[in-house]
Design an enzyme around this catalytic site. Structure first.
Site: not given
Length: 471
Positions: A26-28
């Site tokens: 996942h990213c932000v």
């Protein structure tokens, strides 16, 4: 089962089950999946999950928009539920890249090189915009600039210009760092290579044309060859190709030179060989190719500006969907270096604003509260230059808002191109984008922005209402 665990279970089922997941990270704001078969994804079921704000596929990754703060909680539950190992973003990229064809890989390579340096370029563009406001004649006073009237601000404007110009003057240094890293070499050698191509002892690239006319280009006499002693300020292709060569030479040497001698031999040999090749062959050849690419675009937009602006305005959003829009950032930078400004980037601004306007109209058309909220927040994001939530979460999902946005962007792009709007730098691709436009062209640019706001909004709103009435 907690709310996040339940959401994670629903997401896993919607993307084809845990057996369809190769890796996940996942990213932000987004979950990023490398899937065995994206055809097994049930997008309708995915969109109905409360925490999901949208989904899209890009560069071989299937991405699910969750939102800041929630995404890591959902991801933790997803890992517990599926038993898959926690993957890094690079591992996901590697897994996704294995499924790409050669063209997609080339586009992804450009994206991986230019996206890390984009913040520096955008920051430079914003600062140059401030300098444009201070030094542009006719903005505050008739026929005079702000610093002409208020001389005490002149030195401040000059300092701002110096700070802003740094990223463009030393652009090969930024590209060298990012490109050599991407190709597997040492980032520090990439920086040295890029700075070497803009060394103060070299003839400044922006003075090359005048020096050529006067026959005053300095040369090295090497092996019976006359090699032009020219820098590559603002150029993209020379440092890209040289970075690839440097990384491959470095990797070749590291495999064959004993560890005890690597510090003494690898970097000096790699830089020396690449430096010779850069100045003797790579630089002159790619400089010519870069100018040829520039001439093609300039020729099209000079001879048929209406068609050029119309087509690029209409096609930019589909290019974003495919990821091919990354191929035009080097063209923008080449245009800025060669002609003093790019006419392509202002059209990008029109496209981003148009996508935001279409999404905003959906807020007034939709009855579903979740969709209305997503439409508003994604419209704001697009107006500030980030269009993915609007495009993938709203407009492409219903198709007609996306077409309405393309239509508005095409008309706006045609208008500003006819009026020869150019940007001497790249800034925020949204409403603040006017700061990066030459002040003399602000009026046609603002009219273009109005077109990009009104046309997609009206078309989306009207078609959305008619469509509902027909049901």
């Amino acid at each position: 089962m907690g709310a996040y665990a339940q959401a994670a279970a629903q997401i896993v089922e919607a993307v084809g089950g845990k057996e369809n997941i190769v890796a996940a990270t996942h990213c932000v704001t987004r979950l990023r999946f490398a899937l065995k078969d994206e055809g097994k994804v049930d997008k309708d079921a995915l969109e109905r999950i409360d925490v999901v704000k949208g989904s899209f596929s890009a560069n071989g990754q299937f991405q699910v928009v969750i939102g800041q703060g929630l995404v890591d909680k959902v991801y933790n539950e997803l890992v517990e539920l599926t038993g898959i190992g926690r993957a890094t973003k690079q591992e996901i990229k590697d897994a996704a890249e294995a499924k790409l064809n050669p063209l997609q890989r080339a586009i992804k390579t450009l994206a991986d090189i230019f996206i890390p340096i984009l913040p520096a370029i955008v920051t430079a563009g914003l600062l140059m915009g401030i300098n444009n406001v201070l030094t542009g004649p006719g903005i505050f006073y008739e026929g005079k600039s702000f610093v002409d009237v208020h001389q005490e601000w002149a030195d401040l404007a000059n300092m701002i210009n110096l700070i802003a110009n740094t990223a463009f003057v030393f652009l090969p240094g930024l590209i060298g760092w990012s490109a050599v890293t991407k190709f597997g070499g040492s980032p520090l050698l990439g920086i040295i290579l890029g700075l070497m191509l803009v060394h103060p002892d070299l003839l400044n690239a922006w003075g090359w044309g005048a020096a050529k006319q006067e026959g005053e280009i300095p040369v090295w006499h090497l092996f019976g060859l006359d090699v032009q002693k020219v820098g590559y300020q603002g150029q993209v292709l020379p440092v890209l190709v040289a970075s690839y060569v440097l990384a491959k030479i470095e990797l070749f040497l590291r495999k064959r030179i004993p560890d005890a001698f690597q510090l003494l031999l690898v970097a000096p040999l790699a830089l020396l060989v690449t430096g010779f090749l850069a100045f003797i062959a790579i630089g002159p050849i790619t400089f010519t190719i870069g100018n040829a690419i520039t001439n093609v675009f300039v020729g099209i937009f000079d001879n048929v500006p209406a068609i050029g602006g119309l087509l690029y305005g209409a096609l930019y959003a589909p290019l974003v969907v495919t990821g091919m829009h990354h191929t035009f950032l080097p063209v923008d930078l080449q245009l800025i270096a060669s002609t003093g400004g790019t006419f392509l980037w202002p059209i990008l601004v029109m496209s981003n604003i148009a996508q935001g306007s279409a999404a905003l109209a959906m807020m007034f058309v939709a009855k579903d509260e979740k969709l209305r909220g997503l439409s508003f927040t994604s419209a704001v994001s697009a107006y500030l230059g980030i269009t993915e939530p609007a495009m993938f979460g709203v407009n492409l999902r219903f198709r007609f808002p996306f077409i309405a946005a393309m239509t508005g962007a095409a008309i706006a792009g045609m208008f500003i191109t006819i009026n020869k709007v150019i940007a001497p730098s790249i800034g925020v691709g949204g409403l603040p984008g006017f700061l990066s436009i030459v002040p003399q062209k602000w009026i046609p640019f603002f009219i273009g922005m109005a077109i990009a706001i009104v046309v997609p909004f009206v078309l989306t709103f009207v078609f959305g209402k008619v469509r509902k009435a027909a049901r």
